[in-house]
Scaffold this motif. Structure first.
Motif, PDB file in Angstrom:
ATOM      1  N   UNK A   1       0.830  -1.211   0.000  1.00 39.36           N
ATOM      2  CA  UNK A   1       0.000   0.000   0.000  1.00 39.36           C
ATOM      3  C   UNK A   1       0.862   1.258   0.000  1.00 39.36           C
ATOM      4  N   UNK A   2       2.010   1.188   0.657  1.00 32.20           N
ATOM      5  CA  UNK A   2       2.914   2.336   0.724  1.00 32.20           C
ATOM      6  C   UNK A   2       3.878   2.399  -0.458  1.00 32.20           C
ATOM      7  N   UNK A   3       4.253   1.232  -0.974  1.00 32.33           N
ATOM      8  CA  UNK A   3       5.320   1.176  -1.983  1.00 32.33           C
ATOM      9  C   UNK A   3       4.911   0.288  -3.158  1.00 32.33           C
ATOM     10  N   UNK A   4       3.690   0.441  -3.615  1.00 30.01           N
ATOM     11  CA  UNK A   4       3.172  -0.394  -4.688  1.00 30.01           C
ATOM     12  C   UNK A   4       3.874  -0.218  -6.017  1.00 30.01           C
ATOM     13  N   UNK A   5       4.617   0.875  -6.175  1.00 26.12           N
ATOM     14  CA  UNK A   5       5.347   1.086  -7.428  1.00 26.12           C
ATOM     15  C   UNK A   5       6.652   0.296  -7.477  1.00 26.12           C
TER      16      UNK A   5
END
Length: 553
Positions: free
Chosen positions: A164-168
């Motif tokens: 959710x914080x680092x989906x990229x």
């Protein structure tokens, strides 16, 4: 279309698939990891390199080698928290091996706790991954594998927060997708094509990651696995194709595209890519020897090569690879891991049945007593050999020996996702059908063979499929021999839906149509039949060599 035109369509090419020149499996005296790179919190270039190598080994499911890489990374930079965490990750479960001993899980927990001690050196992304991995183990981890669900769920929940914080980040996306796959190992799709509970999220995460970084080896690998049992495995073919050369030093990743190739009927690529994977893994074998878990993955390449060559009509390739399986595992390891390795050992018998080598079957030696599955498969093959050569009394005697041998196979004996006993259940129905057929009890014979088909279809999804020659090939061949052309047509159409473009079923379908006077419809399949036979080194003139009367006669 005249009947002799069908015979002409069966002409075969005696060449085999040539293996393309392999990309260099070694670079700088280490396995070639391609372009795999995940920047981590270190200024030490060598530590970064060993982290990347460890990550590549994780993506290629060579977890023992990954552990060695992460050890080298932390030796070069003792503050590199994420390397400790990834070592703990590599020591833990994955959907191909969820049964990690409690002692190993406790050791992984100790390594994980070391990563927490250096958390201040980690980036925000790394911290979330480190904390997630720490959820997978602990002092309270149970001995019973089936009781570890809460630990696996806690890890997946923590990875969901990281995503959710680092989906990229494809690094995070791959770990998150795999954490969900561990919640339902090899159950991503039901038999009727419905997705598992976690499957929609897994697919969404991977597809989003691949849209941004289509060449990411870890995501390509996971996409092949999550889509292979789906109603649309071909969706993963572009990812599979990109994976073929992405990590030239990882035999498992070189092999992985064939999980899709076989489902779309590209048997030539199954043979080619597994041949390449075998060559790549010989480098690892020369360095590390055979006494490691990765030997199972090496066996998988040979096993898959056999499967593809059998469909492709390449008897010599199939037989050579089957013989090689028995040479890959030292007797010491075979005895220690008999439940997991026994079912690989009789692969030669499946090849001989496929290609009707009845005399060769009868001349094969008896496997040792500590290989009960191998001994049972040998007796199955011998029963078929006697039946196919119209020696019914000998077949019945061998059948009784087979049934007694099955009783000695333990429930713990496995071939990947299926028990050996479930696989032998198909053999039991097959031999009953073949013997009844030779006795002229055709209704009973076809009932047994239809039951073999039902049991074949009921196996858990696996690649290669747990039963190496489709039961429909025998049923269709004998239906044709007895003039049941409409039913044989239906049988072959069902088989082609499961195993597209295979020449055995294509031959049966064309002949079934011709026998019904449907020459125009049959003509639509002749080009496919000719193309599918081009690499065969045998004349494919029936779908099963248990059929004695063939078209040429």
């Amino acid at each position: 279309m005249k009947l002799f035109s069908l015979c002409a369509a069966l002409a075969v090419c005696l060449s085999s698939v040539a293996v393309a020149e392999l990309p260099a499996p070694l670079v700088d005296n280490y396995y070639n990891i391609g372009k795999i790179h995940q920047q981590v919190s270190t200024d030490n270039r060598e530590a970064q390199l060993w982290f990347d190598r460890g990550l590549a080994m994780c993506y290629g499911f060579n977890h023992e080698e990954a552990i060695r890489c992460f050890d080298k990374a932390v030796a070069l930079d003792p503050q590199l928290a994420i390397a400790y965490a990834m070592k703990a990750y590599a020591m833990g479960p994955n959907f191909n091996n969820m049964e990690i001993t409690r002692d190993t899980m406790l050791a992984a927990d100790s390594v994980s706790k070391t990563s927490l001690e250096h958390l201040e050196q980690a980036s925000p992304l790394e911290r979330m991954v480190i904390e997630a991995i720490d959820k997978r183990s602990g002092e309270s981890v149970p001995e019973d594998f089936d009781q570890r669900g809460p630990f696996n769920q806690a890890y997946a929940d923590a990875m969901a927060k990281a995503y959710a914080e680092h989906g990229d980040s494809p690094f995070v996306a791959e770990l998150y997708a795999e954490s969900l796959m561990n919640l339902q190992p090899w159950k991503h799709w039901s038999v009727d094509g419905k997705p598992g509970e976690q499957t929609p999220t897994i697919v969404e995460v991977i597809e989003r990651g691949l849209a941004a970084q289509p060449n990411h080896a870890g995501l390509c690998h996971m996409y092949v696995h999550v889509m292979e049992a789906s109603p649309t495995p071909g969706k993963a073919l572009p990812a599979a194709n990109r994976l073929r050369t992405a990590v030239p030093g990882s035999g498992h990743l070189v092999h992985m595209p064939t999980h899709i190739d076989v489902l779309v009927g590209d048997y030539a690529s199954v043979v080619k890519s597994n041949s390449e994977a075998i060559e790549v893994d010989k480098v690892f074998l020369d360095r590390e020897g055979p006494l490691n878990f990765f030997s199972l993955y090496r066996l998988h390449n040979y096993h898959f090569l056999v499967y593809g060559a059998m469909f492709d009509g390449q008897s010599q390739q199939a037989l050579a690879a089957a013989r090689a399986i028995n040479q890959q595992v030292p007797e010491e390891m075979l005895k220690e891991q008999v439940d997991f390795l026994d079912a690989f050992m009789p692969t030669t018998f499946h090849v001989m049945v496929r290609f009707g080598r009845w005399d060769d079957i009868l001349n094969e030696p008896t496997p040792p007593e500590y290989l009960p599955m191998s001994r049972a498969v040998r007796l199955y093959a011998r029963t078929l050999a006697y039946a196919a050569t119209e020696r019914v009394e000998q077949a019945e005697a061998e059948q009784q020996k087979f049934l007694e041998a099955v009783k000695l196979v333990p429930e713990s004996s496995l071939l990947f996702q299926n028990t050996s006993l479930d696989i032998l259940g198909i053999a039991e129905a097959m031999v009953a059908g073949e013997i009844a057929y030779r006795k002229g009890e055709y209704d009973q014979a076809f009932a047994h063979l239809r039951e073999a088909v039902r049991r074949d279809d009921a196996l858990n999804y696996d690649e290669p499929w747990g039963w190496m020659q489709p039961a429909r090939h025998a049923l269709g061949a004998l239906l044709l021999e007895q003039g049941h052309y409409a039913e044989s047509e239906a049988v072959y159409r069902e088989d082609l839906a499961r195993h597209p473009k295979n020449p055995w079923a294509l031959h049966g379908l064309v002949e079934s149509l011709v026998k019904q006077g449907k020459e125009r419809e049959a003509a639509q399949y002749v080009d496919d039949l000719e193309a599918s036979c081009q690499r065969a080194d045998v004349t494919i003139n029936r779908s099963c060599y248990c059929r004695l009367k063939v078209l040429d006669e």
